[in-house]
Design an enzyme around this catalytic site. Sequence first.
Site, PDB file in Angstrom:
ATOM      1  N   GLU A  11      29.711  95.992  13.978  1.00 56.27           N
ATOM      2  CA  GLU A  11      31.106  96.152  14.110  1.00 56.27           C
ATOM      3  C   GLU A  11      31.489  94.758  14.507  1.00 56.27           C
ATOM      4  OE1 GLU A  11      28.582  97.877  15.301  1.00 56.27           O
ATOM      5  OE2 GLU A  11      29.127 100.034  15.980  1.00 56.27           O
ATOM      6  N   ALA A  57      14.871  87.420  18.684  1.00 59.30           N
ATOM      7  CA  ALA A  57      13.863  87.520  19.573  1.00 59.30           C
ATOM      8  C   ALA A  57      14.148  87.653  20.989  1.00 59.30           C
ATOM      9  CB  ALA A  57      13.034  86.377  19.212  1.00 59.30           C
TER      10      ALA A  57
HETATM   11  N1  THU Z   1      24.014  98.307  16.903  1.00 58.07           N
HETATM   12  C1  THU Z   1      25.140  98.140  16.230  1.00 58.07           C
HETATM   13  O1  THU Z   1      24.924  97.311  15.282  1.00 58.07           O
HETATM   14  N2  THU Z   1      26.299  98.621  16.649  1.00 58.07           N
HETATM   15  C2  THU Z   1      26.305  99.575  17.609  1.00 58.07           C
HETATM   16  O2  THU Z   1      27.494  99.951  17.876  1.00 58.07           O
HETATM   17  C3  THU Z   1      25.049  99.924  18.406  1.00 58.07           C
HETATM   18  C4  THU Z   1      23.760  99.309  18.074  1.00 58.07           C
HETATM   19  C5  THU Z   1      22.750  97.661  16.753  1.00 58.07           C
HETATM   20  C6  THU Z   1      22.309  96.839  17.676  1.00 58.07           C
HETATM   21  C7  THU Z   1      20.804  96.621  17.670  1.00 58.07           C
HETATM   22  O3  THU Z   1      20.435  95.794  16.673  1.00 58.07           O
HETATM   23  C8  THU Z   1      20.341  97.885  16.918  1.00 58.07           C
HETATM   24  O4  THU Z   1      21.535  98.568  16.615  1.00 58.07           O
HETATM   25  C9  THU Z   1      19.625  98.750  18.044  1.00 58.07           C
HETATM   26  O5  THU Z   1      20.320  99.054  19.228  1.00 58.07           O
END
Ligand code: THU
Length: 134
Positions: free
Chosen positions: A61, A52
């Site tokens: 990653e 939140a």
């Molecule tokens: N997100 C990832 O898990 N890895 C990335 O490399 C890019 C973004 C996630 C973070 C957030 O929960 C969602 O994707 C939107 O940005």
Amino acid sequence: MTQSSDIDWPKLLQQAIEARNFAYAPYSYYKVGAALLTKNGTVFTGCNIENAGYSSTICAERTAIFKAVSVGELDFVAIAVVTSNAGAPCGVCRQVMREFAHDLPVLVGNIAGKYQIFSLTELLPQSFGPESLS
Ligand code: THU
């Protein structure tokens, strides 16, 4: 040194797809899964975990990488990252990969199983790493 051609990419991709099912993404609805293969053959999976307080979110990653590092596994062989639309890893995650691997192969795929493999140097050229501080 494991060659990229020796890696079972479809298996690593499948593990990332399965990890994505655990994504906690009630704000963006953008689910991400990751599977990190280490030198001894262990695969650490991760998903994105939102919060939140948006900036407290962690990417899939980094979840996988921190799980590995937190049990002393620092030798990375490859990572697979899966989203609905084959979105590439964010810059922060690229930098965290760079801390532990100079040129990690990075699979970027979608949930239908389509993928491309990049090298970390392609994704993060002219990078800043641990040796930059010496
Ligand atoms: N997100 C990832 O898990 N890895 C990335 O490399 C890019 C973004 C996630 C973070 C957030 O929960 C969602 O994707 C939107 O940005």
